[in-house]
Motif scaffolding. Structure first.
Motif, mmCIF file in Angstrom:
data_model
loop_
_atom_site.group_PDB
_atom_site.id
_atom_site.type_symbol
_atom_site.label_atom_id
_atom_site.label_comp_id
_atom_site.label_asym_id
_atom_site.label_seq_id
_atom_site.Cartn_x
_atom_site.Cartn_y
_atom_site.Cartn_z
ATOM 1 N N SER A 92 -63.217 62.982 60.004
ATOM 2 C CA SER A 92 -64.641 62.828 60.359
ATOM 3 C C SER A 92 -65.043 61.371 60.505
ATOM 4 C CB SER A 92 -65.510 63.526 59.312
ATOM 5 O OG SER A 92 -65.250 64.904 59.328
ATOM 6 N N TYR A 181 -62.188 68.269 54.426
ATOM 7 C CA TYR A 181 -62.756 69.456 53.768
ATOM 8 C C TYR A 181 -61.740 70.159 52.885
ATOM 9 C CZ TYR A 181 -66.613 68.394 56.772
ATOM 10 O OH TYR A 181 -67.644 67.711 57.382
ATOM 11 N N ASP A 199 -70.363 72.751 58.227
ATOM 12 C CA ASP A 199 -70.703 73.762 59.222
ATOM 13 C C ASP A 199 -70.201 75.145 58.790
ATOM 14 O OD1 ASP A 199 -71.447 71.467 60.531
ATOM 15 O OD2 ASP A 199 -69.669 71.412 61.807
HETATM 16 N N1 GLU Z 1 -69.929 68.956 62.657
HETATM 17 C C1 GLU Z 1 -70.176 68.033 61.607
HETATM 18 C C2 GLU Z 1 -69.867 66.612 62.005
HETATM 19 O O1 GLU Z 1 -69.562 66.355 63.111
HETATM 20 C C3 GLU Z 1 -69.433 68.391 60.332
HETATM 21 C C4 GLU Z 1 -67.984 68.714 60.542
HETATM 22 C C5 GLU Z 1 -67.080 67.499 60.567
HETATM 23 O O2 GLU Z 1 -67.152 66.662 59.654
HETATM 24 O O3 GLU Z 1 -66.293 67.410 61.494
HETATM 25 O O4 GLU Z 1 -69.949 65.708 61.235
#
Ligand code: GLU
Length: 282
Positions: A92, A181, A199
């Motif tokens: 992320s 995660y 999510d």
């Molecule tokens: N969709 C969210 C984001 O882009 C949470 C999932 C993720 O960390 O990839 O940050």
């Protein structure tokens, strides 16, 4: 490519080899994300490695998930067969930098489109609408975000999920941020944290894993709208246009529906319908 680790002579040879192979494919923009040595062009694509149902590297080294299927479809439309794809892990917090550095041609990694990120990267899509939710132990009495005050909550650095917790719905929770995660799910299982937030698409994938069956539940809160986009390097509008055309085709020829069934079916994840390109749900 880690040029710093090779000798100057080897580096020159490598550059020559890359120059020689950079002319084919549909890439032609002079960076090294769409070509490679060893015969034939390659495309480098950023995905997650630890999110079952979305982006997962399996023990045998193969990849599965909705993002993997979307990425594979898009790559094909850009002129690359599956055996020309090199998947690269983009966690992320690494996504904007990976694109800016040119490590990958594009990123399909549960990557929500938002204004902050759009200053640094360009987005094609969206191609999926998810919502932030909570995952808790099956016997937990946490049902609302207000129940998180003073509780240990896990999320991931650089995610919208962690940011929303701090800015918005649980500023008084004790937020622990990990790099992925999978570390959060281990913390939830061990009791080190009381809840994991991200999510619903990701949480459903974890909850359905054989080793976790029956242990966790989703709160079903729809705390945010997460419009998944495909990230490309800032300014690469030609690639954005091609990816948007590919995503539209993927929906119209029903490959999108098949990817949903194949990847979200086992987790019983009730996804939203396919978004229209450019239609961001705020
Ligand atoms: N969709 C969210 C984001 O882009 C949470 C999932 C993720 O960390 O990839 O940050």
């Amino acid at each position: 490519m880690k040029l710093r680790k090779v000798s100057a002579a080897a580096a020159t040879a490598l550059v020559l080899a890359l120059t020689a192979t950079a002319c084919g494919g549909d890439n032609g923009d002079g960076d090294d994300t769409g070509s490679g040595s060893g015969g034939g062009d390659k495309i480098k694509i950023g995905i997650k490695y630890d999110q079952p149902g979305l982006g997962l590297k399996k023990p045998d080294g193969s990849f599965s998930g909705f993002d993997v299927d979307v990425a594979t479809y898009v790559a094909k439309e850009l002129g690359y067969e599956p055996n020309q794809i090199e998947f690269v892990e983009t966690k992320s917090a690494d996504r904007e930098n990976a694109l800016a550095r040119g490590d990958v041609k594009f990123i399909a990694a549960t990557y929500s489109i938002n204004d902050e990120r759009a200053k640094k990267v360009d987005f094609a899509g969206p191609y999926l609408l998810a919502h932030q939710d909570l995952l808790v132990k099956a016997d937990s009495d946490i049902t609302e975000s207000t129940d998180l005050n003073g509780k240990n909550l896990c999320s991931v650095t650089g995610s919208t999920s962690a940011q929303n917790v701090k800015d918005d719905f649980a500023p008084k929770a004790n937020l622990k941020e990990n790099s992925g995660y999978s570390e959060c799910i281990a913390a939830l299982q061990s009791g080190a944290v009381d809840a994991l937030t991200t999510d619903d698409s990701i949480l459903a994938g974890f909850a359905a894993q054989e080793q976790y069956k029956g242990q966790f539940k989703l709160a079903g809160l729809k705390l945010s709208n997460e419009n998944y986009g495909i990230g490309v390097k800032k300014g690469d509008t030609a690639t954005v246009d091609k990816i948007n055309a590919a995503l539209e085709k993927m929906v119209s020829d029903k490959a999108w529906d098949k990817a949903v069934t194949d990847n979200f079916g086992p987790a019983n994840y009730k996804n939203e319908p396919a978004p229209k390109i450019g239609n961001i749900v705020k």
